[in-house]
Design a protein around this motif. Structure first.
Motif, mmCIF file in Angstrom:
data_model
loop_
_atom_site.group_PDB
_atom_site.id
_atom_site.type_symbol
_atom_site.label_atom_id
_atom_site.label_comp_id
_atom_site.label_asym_id
_atom_site.label_seq_id
_atom_site.Cartn_x
_atom_site.Cartn_y
_atom_site.Cartn_z
ATOM 1 N N ALA A 328 6.927 -5.199 -33.784
ATOM 2 C CA ALA A 328 5.906 -5.019 -34.821
ATOM 3 C C ALA A 328 4.886 -6.158 -34.768
ATOM 4 O O ALA A 328 3.680 -5.935 -34.903
ATOM 5 N N ILE A 329 5.367 -7.386 -34.555
ATOM 6 C CA ILE A 329 4.448 -8.521 -34.437
ATOM 7 C C ILE A 329 3.535 -8.337 -33.233
ATOM 8 O O ILE A 329 2.335 -8.636 -33.285
ATOM 9 N N ALA A 330 4.092 -7.790 -32.136
ATOM 10 C CA ALA A 330 3.300 -7.560 -30.918
ATOM 11 C C ALA A 330 2.369 -6.364 -31.043
ATOM 12 O O ALA A 330 1.512 -6.144 -30.183
ATOM 13 N N GLY A 331 2.546 -5.542 -32.101
ATOM 14 C CA GLY A 331 1.694 -4.371 -32.272
ATOM 15 C C GLY A 331 2.176 -3.152 -31.526
ATOM 16 O O GLY A 331 1.462 -2.150 -31.429
ATOM 17 N N ILE A 332 3.392 -3.213 -30.994
ATOM 18 C CA ILE A 332 3.947 -2.066 -30.259
ATOM 19 C C ILE A 332 4.444 -1.017 -31.243
ATOM 20 O O ILE A 332 4.307 0.187 -31.010
ATOM 21 N N LEU A 333 5.059 -1.474 -32.349
ATOM 22 C CA LEU A 333 5.478 -0.578 -33.429
ATOM 23 C C LEU A 333 4.609 -0.860 -34.653
ATOM 24 O O LEU A 333 4.420 -2.025 -35.008
ATOM 25 N N PRO A 334 4.080 0.164 -35.296
ATOM 26 C CA PRO A 334 3.239 -0.072 -36.476
ATOM 27 C C PRO A 334 4.083 -0.477 -37.688
ATOM 28 O O PRO A 334 5.147 0.100 -37.930
ATOM 29 N N ALA A 335 3.612 -1.466 -38.431
ATOM 30 C CA ALA A 335 4.276 -1.858 -39.669
ATOM 31 C C ALA A 335 3.883 -0.890 -40.774
ATOM 32 O O ALA A 335 2.799 -0.297 -40.747
ATOM 33 N N CYS A 336 4.782 -0.723 -41.756
ATOM 34 C CA CYS A 336 4.463 0.149 -42.886
ATOM 35 C C CYS A 336 4.230 -0.669 -44.153
ATOM 36 O O CYS A 336 4.074 -0.121 -45.242
ATOM 37 N N GLY A 337 4.231 -1.991 -43.999
ATOM 38 C CA GLY A 337 3.967 -2.857 -45.141
ATOM 39 C C GLY A 337 3.896 -4.298 -44.694
ATOM 40 O O GLY A 337 4.468 -4.671 -43.669
ATOM 41 N N GLY A 338 3.178 -5.123 -45.457
ATOM 42 C CA GLY A 338 3.085 -6.543 -45.144
ATOM 43 C C GLY A 338 1.891 -6.878 -44.272
ATOM 44 O O GLY A 338 1.106 -6.000 -43.878
ATOM 45 N N ASP A 339 1.742 -8.169 -43.963
ATOM 46 C CA ASP A 339 0.590 -8.671 -43.198
ATOM 47 C C ASP A 339 1.051 -9.554 -42.058
ATOM 48 O O ASP A 339 2.096 -10.213 -42.139
ATOM 49 N N ILE A 340 0.227 -9.590 -40.989
ATOM 50 C CA ILE A 340 0.442 -10.506 -39.866
ATOM 51 C C ILE A 340 -0.843 -11.294 -39.671
ATOM 52 O O ILE A 340 -1.898 -10.711 -39.365
ATOM 53 N N LEU A 341 -0.765 -12.607 -39.852
ATOM 54 C CA LEU A 341 -1.916 -13.486 -39.625
ATOM 55 C C LEU A 341 -1.658 -14.290 -38.364
ATOM 56 O O LEU A 341 -0.594 -14.915 -38.222
ATOM 57 N N PHE A 342 -2.630 -14.291 -37.446
ATOM 58 C CA PHE A 342 -2.490 -15.055 -36.209
ATOM 59 C C PHE A 342 -3.711 -15.951 -36.047
ATOM 60 O O PHE A 342 -4.843 -15.468 -36.015
ATOM 61 N N ASP A 343 -3.442 -17.255 -35.968
ATOM 62 C CA ASP A 343 -4.532 -18.236 -35.832
ATOM 63 C C ASP A 343 -5.573 -18.058 -36.942
ATOM 64 O O ASP A 343 -6.788 -18.155 -36.702
ATOM 65 N N GLY A 344 -5.079 -17.760 -38.140
ATOM 66 C CA GLY A 344 -5.959 -17.659 -39.302
ATOM 67 C C GLY A 344 -6.628 -16.318 -39.499
ATOM 68 O O GLY A 344 -7.334 -16.119 -40.496
ATOM 69 N N ARG A 345 -6.417 -15.372 -38.583
ATOM 70 C CA ARG A 345 -7.065 -14.064 -38.698
ATOM 71 C C ARG A 345 -6.009 -12.970 -38.806
ATOM 72 O O ARG A 345 -4.963 -13.023 -38.148
ATOM 73 N N GLU A 346 -6.300 -11.965 -39.636
ATOM 74 C CA GLU A 346 -5.347 -10.870 -39.816
ATOM 75 C C GLU A 346 -5.330 -9.980 -38.576
ATOM 76 O O GLU A 346 -6.382 -9.644 -38.021
ATOM 77 N N LEU A 347 -4.119 -9.608 -38.149
ATOM 78 C CA LEU A 347 -3.966 -8.728 -36.992
ATOM 79 C C LEU A 347 -3.779 -7.285 -37.446
ATOM 80 O O LEU A 347 -3.076 -7.011 -38.419
#
Length: 549
Positions: A328-347
């Motif tokens: 999910a962090i890699a974007g291979i599986l879609p998340a159904c809730g929550g946020d991922i911030l990488f280097d200050g930007r939302e993924l």
């Protein structure tokens, strides 16, 4: 009384693609007594499985027994015609494979497969065979022993299927059983129960066992003696206590050193903005229900933070959701809730929607290099693709960078022209790492990347990752069920159970686990102590701890 297994001057040869004959087992001699467990230890390619399989009169395709004797209960398996060997397999000598899933037919009920050998060899009537199978299920501590045989292989867990494979091997009352890395694919909590079941049943029936493994701590729990193999030759053979406490050969000492990885030099945590921040992430499978959530929630509301130059480990048993979280962090599986911030930007939750630069900076290395690397492409082509995609490199510039990547992961430059099938497991995993490095990432997700490797090679890969971190300033999220690997490289450990994060531990602070499941997980890691398994809590108490009771 003569040993039930007598191997004398065993030689096994193979033929290369060019037609040249090469020796792969070079004059091995050893004995195994009735009721004794002999472990074969060594790195991949040492010959341990090859020697063990000769007890069944078997050599893998392209190989043959070229000399010597392999006597099982007085019968030389090396000298018998194939038809005679087939009559002995399953009766005098039996086999438990590494992957029980591959040993079972998914379309046939478990009971019919377990008792099949009794039908083939006409050992007993079907009803008697079923009664005996149920007795074995009970002896192997399988749940619902009266009815588990009615299920199909996909309806039981991996640990249960491994014990059912043992029942299949034991039902013909063999005098010798070969266990071929039977717990390698299991998480530590399951492994404990499977090992205990194997040990109880084989000891009760005085069965001579050959136990093939690359894990010295597992071997310590079950073996009476250990034979150390390398390059098709015996380096050392002795009692389990002698090998663990008084190893004589340098290679044995190397194996023991690899089991005790050097402690990780912990990074100094700062208050800088995190490189990766995962907040309340949930991931599921299947269509959404009335509540808008997926049918099965595999990861529920997990949060974690990774700072530049630090490493976070995610540990848990099979099915805990750790690999799902990484995907999910890699974007291979879609998340159904929550946020991922990488280097200050939302993924975005899907890799398809992420920018090329975001894809470049966050890479993932998968568990099985065999399936992660295209078998039809050369190493040069595999490494060249991300260089062109992310950096636009071609021609001489790309060739020079491929050489540099191979140097980084300590692989010979000459390997660039080979295909993955021509490389060892450790070499393939290094190519896997080099491909991730080609993107010049800031963070690499490592998903069980050492689980398929032997102890020596796994330790070398961990050392490589540490070295690359020092040189390139990388950060890692390291997913594993191997606590020793996690402790060797991570600054923080996230413990997952049934899709939830139950505890976060900082090893540098020598923090003791508080959650019952974490304590169970940590206590399930085998020690280099032959008395460890016998001293553990009974299964019922351990399962109570797992449920938080």
């Amino acid at each position: 009384m003569s040993p039930i297994v007598q191997i004398r001057d065993l030689k096994v040869e193979a033929r290369t693609d060019s037609g040249r004959r090469v020796a792969i087992i070079k004059g091995v001699s050893l004995d195994v007594a009735e009721g004794e467990v002999m472990a074969f230890i060594g790195e991949s390619g040492s010959g341990k499985t090859t020697v063990a399989m000769t007890l069944l009169g078997y050599a893998r395709p392209g190989c043959w027994i070229a000399g010597g004797e392999v006597r099982v209960d007085g019968v030389d398996m090396a000298a018998l015609p194939e038809k005679e060997r087939a009559r002995i397999r399953g009766t005098k000598v039996a086999y438990v494979p590494q992957s029980a899933a591959a040993a079972f037919n998914p379309a046939i009920p478990i009971m019919e497969q377990v008792i099949e050998v009794t039908r083939i060899h006409r050992l007993m009537p079907p009803e008697e065979a079923r009664r005996k199978a149920v007795e074995l299920f009970r002896a192997l501590s399988l749940p619902d022993p009266d009815h588990i045989g009615d299920r199909y292989p996909h309806q039981v867990s991996g640990g249960q299927l491994q014990r059912l494979a043992a029942a299949m091997a034991l039902i013909g009352d063999p005098k010798v059983v070969v266990f071929d890395e039977p717990t390698t694919a299991l998480d530590v909590t399951t492994q404990v129960e499977v090992l205990r079941a194997f040990k109880t049943v084989t000891r009760k029936h005085r069965i001579a066992c050959v136990y093939v493994s690359h894990d010295l701590a597992v071997v310590a729990q079950i073996a009476d003696r250990i034979t150390v193999l390398k390059g098709g030759e015996i380096q050392e053979c002795g009692t389990t206590t002698d090998i663990l406490e008084r190893p004589q050969h340098p290679y044995t000492r190397q194996l023991l050193d690899a089991f005790r990885p050097a402690p990780h030099a912990r990074a100094v945590l700062t208050d800088d903005a995190p490189l990766l921040h995962v907040n309340g992430l949930s991931v599921g499978y299947g269509p959404p229900g009335a509540n808008g959530k997926p049918l099965v929630l595999a990861v529920e509301s997990v949060s974690l933070t990774v700072r530049q130059g630090t490493n976070v480990g995610i540990i848990g048993e099979s099915g805990s959701g750790k690999s799902t979280l990484a995907r999910a962090i890699a974007g291979i599986l879609p998340a159904c809730g929550g946020d991922i911030l990488f280097d200050g930007r939302e993924l975005w939750d899907s890799a398809r929607k992420r920018s090329r630069d975001q894809l470049r900076q966050l890479q993932i290395v998968f568990q099985h290099a065999d399936t992660a690397l295209n078998p039809a492409k050369s190493i040069e082509q595999i490494l060249g693709r991300p260089l062109t995609f992310y950096h636009g490199l071609r021609g001489k510039a790309r060739d020079a960078r491929i050489d540099s990547l191979l140097d980084m992961v300590h692989l010979p430059r000459a390997l660039r022209h080979r295909r993955p099938g021509e490389l060892s497991g450790g070499q393939k995993q290094r190519v896997n790492v080099a491909r991730a490095l080609a993107a010049e990432p800031k963070l690499i997700l490592c998903d069980e990347i050492t689980s398929a490797l032997d102890t020596v090679v796994a330790a070398a890969v961990v050392d490589l990752l540490k070295e690359l971190q020092r040189e390139l300033g990388l950060s890692y999220v390291f997913i594993s069920h191997d606590l020793s690997v996690i402790e060797a490289i991570c600054d923080e450990i996230i413990v997952m159970h049934r899709g939830r994060m139950v505890e976060a531990i900082t090893p540098s602070a020598r923090q003791q686990p508080k959650h019952p499941y974490t304590r169970l997980l940590f206590s399930s890691v085998p020690k280099l102590d032959p008395t460890w398994l016998d001293g553990l809590d009974p299964q019922s108490e351990r399962m109570q701890a797992a449920s938080g009771g």
